[in-house]
Structures are given as C-alpha cells and as structure tokens.
Design an enzyme around this catalytic site. Structure first.
Site, PDB file in Angstrom:
ATOM      1  CE  LYS A   1     -12.865  -2.646  10.923  1.00  0.00           C
ATOM      2  NZ  LYS A   1     -12.603  -3.564  12.032  1.00  0.00           N
TER       3      LYS A   1
ATOM      4  CE1 TYR B   1     -12.520  -3.607   7.013  1.00  0.00           C
ATOM      5  CE2 TYR B   1     -11.135  -5.440   6.299  1.00  0.00           C
ATOM      6  CZ  TYR B   1     -11.634  -4.641   7.310  1.00  0.00           C
ATOM      7  OH  TYR B   1     -11.258  -4.862   8.612  1.00  0.00           O
TER       8      TYR B   1
ATOM      9  CE1 TYR C   1     -12.431  -4.129  15.968  1.00  0.00           C
ATOM     10  CE2 TYR C   1     -10.202  -3.855  16.784  1.00  0.00           C
ATOM     11  CZ  TYR C   1     -11.127  -3.760  15.773  1.00  0.00           C
ATOM     12  OH  TYR C   1     -10.736  -3.282  14.565  1.00  0.00           O
TER      13      TYR C   1
HETATM   14  N1  GLU Z   1      -7.238  -4.757   8.193  1.00  0.00           N
HETATM   15  C1  GLU Z   1      -7.399  -5.332   9.495  1.00  0.00           C
HETATM   16  C2  GLU Z   1      -8.241  -6.581   9.423  1.00  0.00           C
HETATM   17  O1  GLU Z   1      -9.226  -6.594   8.774  1.00  0.00           O
HETATM   18  C3  GLU Z   1      -8.024  -4.339  10.412  1.00  0.00           C
HETATM   19  C4  GLU Z   1      -8.202  -4.849  11.825  1.00  0.00           C
HETATM   20  C5  GLU Z   1      -7.882  -3.812  12.880  1.00  0.00           C
HETATM   21  O2  GLU Z   1      -7.213  -2.830  12.599  1.00  0.00           O
HETATM   22  O3  GLU Z   1      -8.300  -3.992  14.019  1.00  0.00           O
HETATM   23  O4  GLU Z   1      -7.934  -7.582   9.990  1.00  0.00           O
END
Ligand code: GLU
Length: 311
Positions: free
Chosen positions: A70, A195, A247
């Site tokens: 991201k 994505y 997060y």
């Molecule tokens: N590909 C994962 C998802 O979308 C990434 C989430 C992550 O790495 O925190 O759930």
C-alpha cells in the site's frame, strides 16, 4: 548513529531472543495460501544511507508484501496525481478499527476511507491510478516496487494472488460498497485485481530494507543511487506510516518502537529511521491486529538497543 554501531552478531542475538515469541501468535489463514508459512521463521535486514546491508535470521525466506504494498501504490498515486487529488479520495487520519473494517465506511457521511493504508483506502487508491487498463496499473505499481527495492526481478506470487482473488470477499464487499456510494467509479473487479496482485508481490527482508531505506533517505535509493521519489512524498508517506501503518495497533507500536512503519499479513514490517536507515523484519506469526508478533518485539529491541526511536 550509523551502521558501524550494528554488528551482525547483535542482530543474530536479537533474532534468537525474540523468535520464541512467535508461539503467541498465528499465521494468517484467511488467505488460504498463507496458511503454509513457517510460523517460527524470523528475519531482519537493515540498510543504511550509504547502501550497506546487514541481515540476520532466516534471511532467505520469501514472503508476500501484502499491505506493505500500500505504501508503494500510495507513492505512485502521489507522484501521478498529486496530494490534493489523492487526499480528496481518501482521508489522512488513523482509525481504531481493524484493517478490513466495513462499519466506518457507512458511518462517515462522505464515505471516504479514513486513510490510504487500510484496505478500503488502498482499494480506492488503486481505483484512481491514471492508467488505461488494470494490467498497466499493476505494471506501474510493480515498476515502482522494483525501483524502490532496487530489485528488477520483483514479481507476484501467482498462487498467493489466485488464493486471495478466490477468497477475498471481504475486500470485495468493501469495494462494492464504495462503488455503490460513488467513491469508486471504476470497474470493481478490475480494481481488486490490481490490489490482489500488488499484495502478492514476493520479496525478501533485504528487498524491504532497501525500500524502507529509500523512504528514509527522502526518496534516494541508497543501493542504486536512483532518486525514486521526491522528498515531500516520502515525508507524507512516513507520516501516514507513523500514524496508520499498523492499523489499530499503530498507537501501541509507536509507544513500543517509536518509528514510522508499515506491516503486512505476510509477516513483514518495514520501519524507517528518517535520514539514517531502513529496517525490515519478517515473522509470519501474527498478533490479533494482523501484525508480526515476533517482528514487533524484534523491532522494539533494535530500536531500544541502538537508540533509534524518533516518535
Ligand atoms: N491482502 C491482504 C488483505 O487485503 C492485506 C492485508 C494486510 O496485509 O494487512 O486482506
């Protein structure tokens, strides 16, 4: 502080001491292909501004970037579209919700994801990348990944990509909701394809240490010497990493480690020491917030022992 203060033996010792903590977490299984990761693997890599690399632990382990990607798509969007356009589509504030939370999107009247580092925000970022078709958009993200890591061979892991594409209904629901309220205008499946593919980009900790060092050195890749990003974009990205990178674990991480960072459910975490170095760890056993449990402990020990904290 410079890298002379680091010895490989120090890093090996810290890996040895923190590896047992992996037992307190679990590997991600909601993407079935990730379930086979070795929960006890643990690796660290550090690159300084002069391009010197140190590695310790299971440094050959290959893993997928997942949400660390991201940072790459956000950097690309900021390059191509500028800050004003990007932050009209996503916010810049932390959230106390999980990475894949649906709830807040409906509650906020603008229906704009709170930041570009949660899933909804990253999916919106992919939806605004200015390319004619999703394949070109993905190739642009991958090219940015290659330049930031200095590794021209970075590629997607097809099995992980297909596994998430097959099972990624949570992300599908986020994206279709955002389409229904007009936040996303592009074709949802095409956006999700970009994505899922970027999340499956496969790396080693050394690749991520270079990526992190490039962000730390205000956009100059210390391994290749290439100016990949303008300083302003690196500052923006690091600020978002510091506030939103782990997060709903971002606040606790800032207290423990004190560095801008971004995690992924593949077990990787990049951490930036601005102007000094980039650090990357990988340990696939995750805590309840989806962040590497031994990886966080390892970063905490490194930050403490070498006096690296900036927050
Ligand atoms: N590909 C994962 C998802 O979308 C990434 C989430 C992550 O790495 O925190 O759930």
């Amino acid at each position: 502080m410079n890298q002379k203060d680091f010895e490989r033996t120090d890093l090996e010792r810290l890996v040895r001491e923190t590896r047992p903590l992996a037992a307190g977490g679990r590997v991600a299984t909601y993407i079935p292909e990730l379930a086979g990761s070795d929960p006890n693997a643990l690796a660290v890599s550090v690159m300084d501004g002069g391009g010197h690399l140190l590695e310790a632990g299971d440094r050959d382990v290959r893993f997928t970037m997942q949400s660390i990607s991201k940072v790459i798509s956000l950097s690309l969007a900021l390059m191509e579209l500028g800050e004003t356009e990007v932050f009209s589509k996503v916010g810049m504030d932390p959230t106390a919700d999980p990475f894949n939370s649906v709830m807040r999107l409906e509650m906020v009247s603008s229906h704009v994801p709170q930041n570009p580092l949660i899933n909804a925000g990253a999916i919106v970022i992919d939806s605004i990348l200015p390319y004619d078709d999703p394949q070109r958009a993905f190739f642009a993200v991958r090219e940015m990944a290659r330049r930031l890591t200095g590794n021209p061979e970075i590629c997607e892991n097809e099995a992980v990509y297909l596994s998430e594409k097959r099972t990624g209904d949570r992300n599908r629901s986020l994206a279709y909701f955002l389409k229904s309220v007009g936040t996303i205008t592009a074709d949802v499946e095409a956006v999700l394809d970009v994505y899922f593919r970027q999340c499956s980009l496969e790396v080693t900790v050394a690749d991520l240490a270079v990526l992190s060092a490039t962000l730390s050195m205000d956009g100059r890749n210390p391994m290749t010497g290439e100016m990949v990003l303008p300083r302003k974009i690196c500052r923006t990205v690091r600020a978002l990493m510091a506030t939103c990178g782990l997060y709903d674990g971002s606040g606790a991480f800032a207290m423990k480690v004190g560095l801008p960072a971004k995690s992924g459910v593949g077990g990787g975490i990049i951490a930036s020491v601005p102007g000094i170095m980039g650090i990357a760890v990988c340990g696939p056993s995750l805590d309840n917030q989806g962040n590497s449990i031994a990886g966080i402990a390892l970063l905490e020990r490194i930050s403490d022992e070498f006096g690296l904290r900036v927050l």
